[in-house]
Design an enzyme around this catalytic site. Sequence first.
Site, PDB file in Angstrom:
ATOM      1  N   LEU A 120     -58.414 -15.524 145.953  1.00 16.59           N
ATOM      2  CA  LEU A 120     -59.016 -15.903 147.229  1.00 16.59           C
ATOM      3  C   LEU A 120     -59.409 -17.364 147.081  1.00 16.59           C
ATOM      4  O   LEU A 120     -60.073 -17.737 146.115  1.00 16.59           O
ATOM      5  CB  LEU A 120     -60.226 -15.031 147.537  1.00 16.59           C
ATOM      6  CG  LEU A 120     -60.804 -15.069 148.957  1.00 16.59           C
ATOM      7  CD1 LEU A 120     -59.747 -14.727 149.997  1.00 16.59           C
ATOM      8  CD2 LEU A 120     -61.992 -14.118 149.080  1.00 16.59           C
ATOM      9  N   ASP A 121     -58.968 -18.197 148.013  1.00 17.42           N
ATOM     10  CA  ASP A 121     -59.155 -19.638 147.887  1.00 17.42           C
ATOM     11  C   ASP A 121     -60.619 -20.023 147.720  1.00 17.42           C
ATOM     12  O   ASP A 121     -61.529 -19.320 148.185  1.00 17.42           O
ATOM     13  CB  ASP A 121     -58.587 -20.365 149.105  1.00 17.42           C
ATOM     14  CG  ASP A 121     -57.070 -20.282 149.176  1.00 17.42           C
ATOM     15  OD1 ASP A 121     -56.439 -20.183 148.110  1.00 17.42           O
ATOM     16  OD2 ASP A 121     -56.532 -20.320 150.292  1.00 17.42           O
ATOM     17  N   TYR A 122     -60.841 -21.168 147.087  1.00 23.14           N
ATOM     18  CA  TYR A 122     -62.174 -21.713 146.851  1.00 23.14           C
ATOM     19  C   TYR A 122     -62.974 -21.810 148.148  1.00 23.14           C
ATOM     20  O   TYR A 122     -64.168 -21.496 148.180  1.00 23.14           O
ATOM     21  CB  TYR A 122     -62.011 -23.099 146.216  1.00 23.14           C
ATOM     22  CG  TYR A 122     -63.288 -23.830 145.893  1.00 23.14           C
ATOM     23  CD1 TYR A 122     -64.159 -23.363 144.900  1.00 23.14           C
ATOM     24  CD2 TYR A 122     -63.613 -25.015 146.550  1.00 23.14           C
ATOM     25  CE1 TYR A 122     -65.319 -24.050 144.586  1.00 23.14           C
ATOM     26  CE2 TYR A 122     -64.774 -25.716 146.236  1.00 23.14           C
ATOM     27  CZ  TYR A 122     -65.627 -25.235 145.252  1.00 23.14           C
ATOM     28  OH  TYR A 122     -66.774 -25.924 144.950  1.00 23.14           O
ATOM     29  N   SER A 129     -62.501 -20.056 150.899  1.00 23.28           N
ATOM     30  CA  SER A 129     -62.463 -18.814 151.668  1.00 23.28           C
ATOM     31  C   SER A 129     -63.525 -17.852 151.146  1.00 23.28           C
ATOM     32  O   SER A 129     -64.002 -17.977 150.022  1.00 23.28           O
ATOM     33  CB  SER A 129     -61.082 -18.160 151.580  1.00 23.28           C
ATOM     34  OG  SER A 129     -60.091 -18.999 152.146  1.00 23.28           O
TER      35      SER A 129
END
Length: 200
Positions: A41-43, A45
């Site tokens: 999960l993106d930084y 997000s």
Amino acid sequence: MSRIYLLHKPYNVLCQFTDAHGRRTLADCLEVPGVYPAGRLDYDSEGLLLLTEDGALIHRISDPRHKLPKQYWVQVEGEPDQSALKALREGVILKDGPTRPAKVRRLAPPEPPPRDPPVRYRPSVPTTWLEIELREGRNRQVRRMTAHVGHPTLRLIRVGIGPWRLGDLPSGHWRSETVNVPRRPPGRDANRRSNSPRKR
């Protein structure tokens, strides 16, 4: 039986347990030794992240061949019209190829709780919340899809992965569940090969 951990990853937290630059990591949220994230999960997000020590379960969750649906709540800039929503549903052409069809719907209030730090606010530009469900997971795919139809993503929260849901789990908190992972009987492939007729 395996144990799985459901974490509500906060905004600006790396999806790893260490960082040489001093940024916040999963170690700031979860103190369980020996677990690894199933997927990423993106930084920038937020939302549901699954972790476990079971390698087979990690593979089952993260391998795109299993096509586990992932649901996201997405705050976009502007108000997408029907043509933009149709394009998202049918698939758009990105630099790495066309996306698969997605499920897309507008989210009715109440909206998710505020983020810390908050999303930038511009009185002259409205925002819209969408729920987007994908069965693929390219790099920053949701953000690229909404930007492609003219509505950049301002905030992204993953709320579901397969049968697991974020629910009312607060940001930075976690809970655990047990899950029964089907195991392939040992030697089944070998038996199939030994019983198959030989080519002459």
